[in-house]
Design a protein around this motif. Structure first.
Motif, PDB file in Angstrom:
ATOM      1  N   ARG A  18     -11.574   9.008  -8.602  1.00 36.57           N
ATOM      2  CA  ARG A  18     -11.273   8.673  -9.995  1.00 36.57           C
ATOM      3  C   ARG A  18     -10.830   7.230 -10.191  1.00 36.57           C
ATOM      4  O   ARG A  18     -10.838   6.726 -11.319  1.00 36.57           O
ATOM      5  N   LEU A  19     -10.412   6.570  -9.158  1.00 37.45           N
ATOM      6  CA  LEU A  19      -9.937   5.195  -9.287  1.00 37.45           C
ATOM      7  C   LEU A  19     -11.066   4.276  -9.740  1.00 37.45           C
ATOM      8  O   LEU A  19     -12.155   4.264  -9.154  1.00 37.45           O
ATOM      9  N   GLU A  20     -10.816   3.515 -10.753  1.00 44.80           N
ATOM     10  CA  GLU A  20     -11.762   2.512 -11.217  1.00 44.80           C
ATOM     11  C   GLU A  20     -11.531   1.210 -10.460  1.00 44.80           C
ATOM     12  O   GLU A  20     -10.461   1.005  -9.877  1.00 44.80           O
ATOM     13  N   PRO A  21     -12.525   0.313 -10.458  1.00 49.38           N
ATOM     14  CA  PRO A  21     -12.339  -0.967  -9.748  1.00 49.38           C
ATOM     15  C   PRO A  21     -11.093  -1.700 -10.232  1.00 49.38           C
ATOM     16  O   PRO A  21     -10.865  -1.860 -11.429  1.00 49.38           O
ATOM     17  N   GLY A  22     -10.277  -2.119  -9.281  1.00 51.37           N
ATOM     18  CA  GLY A  22      -9.063  -2.849  -9.612  1.00 51.37           C
ATOM     19  C   GLY A  22      -7.864  -1.967  -9.887  1.00 51.37           C
ATOM     20  O   GLY A  22      -6.736  -2.474  -9.990  1.00 51.37           O
ATOM     21  N   GLU A  23      -8.060  -0.661 -10.013  1.00 51.87           N
ATOM     22  CA  GLU A  23      -6.944   0.248 -10.272  1.00 51.87           C
ATOM     23  C   GLU A  23      -6.195   0.572  -8.984  1.00 51.87           C
ATOM     24  O   GLU A  23      -6.760   0.571  -7.895  1.00 51.87           O
ATOM     25  N   ILE A  24      -4.918   0.895  -9.146  1.00 52.87           N
ATOM     26  CA  ILE A  24      -4.070   1.295  -8.029  1.00 52.87           C
ATOM     27  C   ILE A  24      -3.467   2.656  -8.348  1.00 52.87           C
ATOM     28  O   ILE A  24      -3.049   2.906  -9.482  1.00 52.87           O
ATOM     29  N   MET A  25      -3.448   3.537  -7.371  1.00 53.16           N
ATOM     30  CA  MET A  25      -2.820   4.838  -7.559  1.00 53.16           C
ATOM     31  C   MET A  25      -1.304   4.664  -7.588  1.00 53.16           C
ATOM     32  O   MET A  25      -0.719   3.905  -6.807  1.00 53.16           O
ATOM     33  N   VAL A  26      -0.643   5.359  -8.503  1.00 49.14           N
ATOM     34  CA  VAL A  26       0.810   5.275  -8.624  1.00 49.14           C
ATOM     35  C   VAL A  26       1.372   6.659  -8.889  1.00 49.14           C
ATOM     36  O   VAL A  26       0.688   7.520  -9.462  1.00 49.14           O
ATOM     37  N   SER A  27       2.606   6.905  -8.435  1.00 47.73           N
ATOM     38  CA  SER A  27       3.262   8.183  -8.660  1.00 47.73           C
ATOM     39  C   SER A  27       4.769   7.963  -8.727  1.00 47.73           C
ATOM     40  O   SER A  27       5.295   6.992  -8.172  1.00 47.73           O
ATOM     41  N   SER A  28       5.451   8.850  -9.412  1.00 51.35           N
ATOM     42  CA  SER A  28       6.914   8.813  -9.425  1.00 51.35           C
ATOM     43  C   SER A  28       7.494   9.531  -8.219  1.00 51.35           C
ATOM     44  O   SER A  28       8.707   9.519  -8.005  1.00 51.35           O
ATOM     45  N   SER A  29       6.656  10.177  -7.435  1.00 50.44           N
ATOM     46  CA  SER A  29       7.078  10.872  -6.215  1.00 50.44           C
ATOM     47  C   SER A  29       6.740  10.008  -5.002  1.00 50.44           C
ATOM     48  O   SER A  29       5.581   9.651  -4.798  1.00 50.44           O
ATOM     49  N   TYR A  30       7.744   9.685  -4.197  1.00 50.76           N
ATOM     50  CA  TYR A  30       7.443   8.884  -3.009  1.00 50.76           C
ATOM     51  C   TYR A  30       6.603   9.684  -2.018  1.00 50.76           C
ATOM     52  O   TYR A  30       5.851   9.105  -1.221  1.00 50.76           O
ATOM     53  N   THR A  31       6.683  11.012  -2.072  1.00 49.06           N
ATOM     54  CA  THR A  31       5.820  11.833  -1.227  1.00 49.06           C
ATOM     55  C   THR A  31       4.360  11.610  -1.586  1.00 49.06           C
ATOM     56  O   THR A  31       3.522  11.340  -0.715  1.00 49.06           O
ATOM     57  N   ASN A  32       4.018  11.731  -2.868  1.00 46.08           N
ATOM     58  CA  ASN A  32       2.637  11.487  -3.293  1.00 46.08           C
ATOM     59  C   ASN A  32       2.211  10.057  -2.997  1.00 46.08           C
ATOM     60  O   ASN A  32       1.102   9.800  -2.517  1.00 46.08           O
ATOM     61  N   THR A  33       3.083   9.116  -3.284  1.00 44.22           N
ATOM     62  CA  THR A  33       2.746   7.700  -3.128  1.00 44.22           C
ATOM     63  C   THR A  33       2.300   7.380  -1.716  1.00 44.22           C
ATOM     64  O   THR A  33       1.260   6.746  -1.502  1.00 44.22           O
ATOM     65  N   HIS A  34       3.051   7.810  -0.738  1.00 48.22           N
ATOM     66  CA  HIS A  34       2.770   7.411   0.639  1.00 48.22           C
ATOM     67  C   HIS A  34       1.848   8.402   1.358  1.00 48.22           C
ATOM     68  O   HIS A  34       1.050   7.989   2.202  1.00 48.22           O
ATOM     69  N   LEU A  35       1.955   9.692   1.028  1.00 44.80           N
ATOM     70  CA  LEU A  35       1.122  10.669   1.712  1.00 44.80           C
ATOM     71  C   LEU A  35      -0.350  10.507   1.341  1.00 44.80           C
ATOM     72  O   LEU A  35      -1.232  10.585   2.206  1.00 44.80           O
ATOM     73  N   LEU A  36      -0.657  10.274   0.071  1.00 44.29           N
ATOM     74  CA  LEU A  36      -2.049  10.104  -0.319  1.00 44.29           C
ATOM     75  C   LEU A  36      -2.639   8.850   0.308  1.00 44.29           C
ATOM     76  O   LEU A  36      -3.821   8.828   0.681  1.00 44.29           O
ATOM     77  N   SER A  37      -1.832   7.820   0.453  1.00 44.24           N
ATOM     78  CA  SER A  37      -2.307   6.616   1.131  1.00 44.24           C
ATOM     79  C   SER A  37      -2.590   6.905   2.602  1.00 44.24           C
ATOM     80  O   SER A  37      -3.621   6.482   3.147  1.00 44.24           O
ATOM     81  N   PHE A  38      -1.687   7.642   3.249  1.00 49.41           N
ATOM     82  CA  PHE A  38      -1.901   7.980   4.658  1.00 49.41           C
ATOM     83  C   PHE A  38      -3.156   8.827   4.841  1.00 49.41           C
ATOM     84  O   PHE A  38      -3.944   8.591   5.767  1.00 49.41           O
ATOM     85  N   LEU A  39      -3.350   9.808   3.967  1.00 51.55           N
ATOM     86  CA  LEU A  39      -4.512  10.695   4.092  1.00 51.55           C
ATOM     87  C   LEU A  39      -5.825   9.956   3.862  1.00 51.55           C
ATOM     88  O   LEU A  39      -6.888  10.427   4.286  1.00 51.55           O
ATOM     89  N   SER A  40      -5.760   8.813   3.208  1.00 49.02           N
ATOM     90  CA  SER A  40      -6.963   7.990   3.042  1.00 49.02           C
ATOM     91  C   SER A  40      -7.138   7.009   4.196  1.00 49.02           C
ATOM     92  O   SER A  40      -8.015   6.141   4.142  1.00 49.02           O
ATOM     93  N   GLY A  41      -6.319   7.148   5.220  1.00 48.78           N
ATOM     94  CA  GLY A  41      -6.382   6.226   6.344  1.00 48.78           C
ATOM     95  C   GLY A  41      -5.854   4.849   6.021  1.00 48.78           C
ATOM     96  O   GLY A  41      -6.161   3.872   6.718  1.00 48.78           O
ATOM     97  N   GLY A  42      -5.056   4.771   4.959  1.00 43.70           N
ATOM     98  CA  GLY A  42      -4.511   3.490   4.536  1.00 43.70           C
ATOM     99  C   GLY A  42      -5.427   2.729   3.606  1.00 43.70           C
ATOM    100  O   GLY A  42      -5.088   1.628   3.157  1.00 43.70           O
ATOM    101  N   ALA A  43      -6.588   3.314   3.271  1.00 44.79           N
ATOM    102  CA  ALA A  43      -7.542   2.614   2.410  1.00 44.79           C
ATOM    103  C   ALA A  43      -7.116   2.605   0.949  1.00 44.79           C
ATOM    104  O   ALA A  43      -7.421   1.667   0.213  1.00 44.79           O
ATOM    105  N   MET A  44      -6.404   3.651   0.516  1.00 39.85           N
ATOM    106  CA  MET A  44      -5.992   3.738  -0.881  1.00 39.85           C
ATOM    107  C   MET A  44      -4.715   2.931  -1.099  1.00 39.85           C
ATOM    108  O   MET A  44      -3.706   3.161  -0.450  1.00 39.85           O
ATOM    109  N   GLU A  45      -4.773   1.987  -2.029  1.00 40.46           N
ATOM    110  CA  GLU A  45      -3.605   1.204  -2.361  1.00 40.46           C
ATOM    111  C   GLU A  45      -2.745   1.996  -3.336  1.00 40.46           C
ATOM    112  O   GLU A  45      -3.246   2.496  -4.349  1.00 40.46           O
ATOM    113  N   THR A  46      -1.466   2.127  -3.047  1.00 36.99           N
ATOM    114  CA  THR A  46      -0.573   2.956  -3.859  1.00 36.99           C
ATOM    115  C   THR A  46       0.703   2.205  -4.183  1.00 36.99           C
ATOM    116  O   THR A  46       1.081   1.254  -3.489  1.00 36.99           O
TER     117      THR A  46
END
Length: 493
Positions: free
Chosen positions: A378-406
């Protein structure tokens, strides 16, 4: 090499291999992903944690990549150090390799210790340092001046793992009061060792001076909220320790400490003080604040070394029943983590209000990989994933192998997991577009985001189904043009 030494080495080898197997198979938690992300932003220290465990992940990530084994390798190494340090501790108490091996095996019968041996946390590193500090204090108590150097190094490095390491000062105090340590106070060595300890802790102070002492203020004021005098939290603390250390083992450990207090040897007195200090200190704090049971575990390691060397009625029965109970509880916890969907089939529905029991904690570990893939899609070019939960913020980045900027948006006034608020300047964040991901329970999220973005649009949620039932639902809001990065996204000027 005699049979006792062979036994000790086999225990170390077998338990370490078990830790590795668990580390590579169990899913990474939000806290572990948080430490992983901190290790990608090298700093002197971090807002709510000292840096030792975070730093230790960096070389393992270089070897193993962005994997669960790399994240958990420091914990496995710390567990190995606990085993190796148990040997000299046991020897100071009159035992040998076999008793040290038995003590380490019995520690694995306590779920808090067993499960923590393969889990990336600051606690297991501090426990290793605490055991080393106890050994060094025993050496001082027996009259060896070199023990001061070992104690200074252990308490300094342990402080870099977790701040409650300062409780090890009680052990060196016992070495001075009841051992030969008092004679050393006229020498330079104790004071030079204290200077060594302070030098080891320098990264914490350097970070603190650069950030208005936010790390120290958090530890002293923010981490624990006082509820006034109450026995409720103390009961919770003692009850959780009783359950998660295995009730029969707790009885055996308590009996061992009671008997050991009569031993006149200085090393035994140091061990008793070292074993009881964490439990007693956090028990006192539990009279006003909620305390987690793992705070007292450093003393359990030392108490176990005493337990294997003492004899009393019903000891064998307590150890057998305690081992069976503890391993059963650990196996149940591992099974839940490994097969959460099977458990949900038994417990019932999770959408809305569960019909039988609250299964939200089980549901929270289902579908994380699917959520990470959907967010990335769902991320559009230039968008960054953000969350108010530090669990979501860092876990989703880890599950993407560090590719997802959060990024983390601290709009719910959370206390933990805020290290990332010191990673990004406001100018880097201002004007940015973000895809906000949150759980359903934050009902007023749209209104909060509208105050700091010029436009907020809610999109269809991400929903995870199992057997035709809704298991998890994540709200998704597309946020345009960040207007005010401070303080939700950053605490930097």
């Amino acid at each position: 090499m005699n049979n006792d030494t062979k036994f000790f080495l086999l225990v170390i080898l077998g338990t370490t291999l078990l830790h590795v197997v668990i580390a590579v198979t169990a899913p990474v938690s939000g806290d572990e992903a948080y430490y992983w992300d901190c290790s990608r932003h090298l700093d002197w220290s971090y807002f709510d944690q000292p840096p030792l465990v975070i730093w230790a992940m960096i070389p393992f990530r270089a070897v193993f990549g962005e994997t669960a084994l790399a994240v958990r390798a420091p914990a496995i190494l710390a567990s190995l150090l606990i085993a190796l340090t148990l040997l000299p501790v046991t020897r100071r108490l009159g035992g040998g390799p076999r008793e040290a091996g038995v003590a380490y095996l019995l520690l694995h019968a306590a779920p808090l210790v067993f499960l923590g041996s393969s889990y990336a946390s600051t606690d297991v590193a501090m426990i290793a340092a605490y055991t080393m500090a106890t050994w060094a204090a025993m050496v001082v108590a027996d009259g060896d001046l070199r023990g001061w150097w070992g104690f200074g190094l252990a308490i300094g490095l342990g402080f870099l793992a977790k701040f409650p390491m300062v409780l090890a000062l009680a052990a060196i105090g016992a070495a001075v009061i009841w051992g030969e340590g008092k004679r050393h106070l006229t020498r330079a060595t104790p004071y030079l060792a204290a200077a060594l300890a302070f030098v080891c802790t320098a990264p914490v102070w350097i970070w603190g001076t650069a950030h208005n002492w936010a790390n120290i203020t958090f530890q002293l004021e923010g981490r624990h909220h006082s509820a006034g005098f109450t026995l409720k939290y103390l009961g919770e603390y003692l009850g959780a320790n009783l359950l998660l250390l295995s009730p029969p083992l707790v009885i055996a450990l308590g009996t061992a400490c009671w008997i050991a207090r009569r031993r006149p040897a200085p090393a035994w007195r140091v061990a008793v003080v070292s074993a009881l200090t964490p439990l007693a200190f956090f028990g006192l704090l539990a009279l006003r604040s909620r305390m987690a049971p793992h705070w007292g575990v450093p003393g359990v390691v030392v108490a176990m070394a005493m337990l294997v060397l003492l004899t009393f009625r019903f000891k064998r029965a307590l150890l057998i029943t305690g081992t069976v109970f503890g391993l059963s509880l650990s196996a149940t916890a591992l099974a839940i983590v490994a097969f959460p969907e099977k458990l949900l089939e038994v417990l019932g529905p999770v959408s809305g209000r569960p019909a039988r029991v609250n299964t939200s904690s089980v549901a929270a570990i289902i579908g994380n990989d699917e959520i990470a893939r959907e967010v990335a899609a769902r991320l559009e070019p230039g968008e960054i994933m953000v969350s108010s939960s530090y669990t979501n913020t860092h876990l989703l980045s880890f599950l993407s192998g560090g590719a997802m900027e959060t990024r983390l948006a601290n709009i719910n006034e959370g206390l933990h997991g805020l290290a990332s608020l010191y990673w990004y300047d406001p100018d880097e964040l201002a004007g940015g577009n973000f895809l906000f991901v949150a759980t359903d329970r934050f009902g007023d999220m749209h209104e909060k985001l509208a105050e700091i973005f010029s436009a907020v649009e809610e999109e269809p949620p991400i929903e995870i189904y199992r057997q035709g039932r809704l298991v998890r639902s994540m709200r998704v809001l597309r946020c345009r043009n960040l207007l005010t990065p401070v303080p939700a996204f950053t605490r930097l000027d």
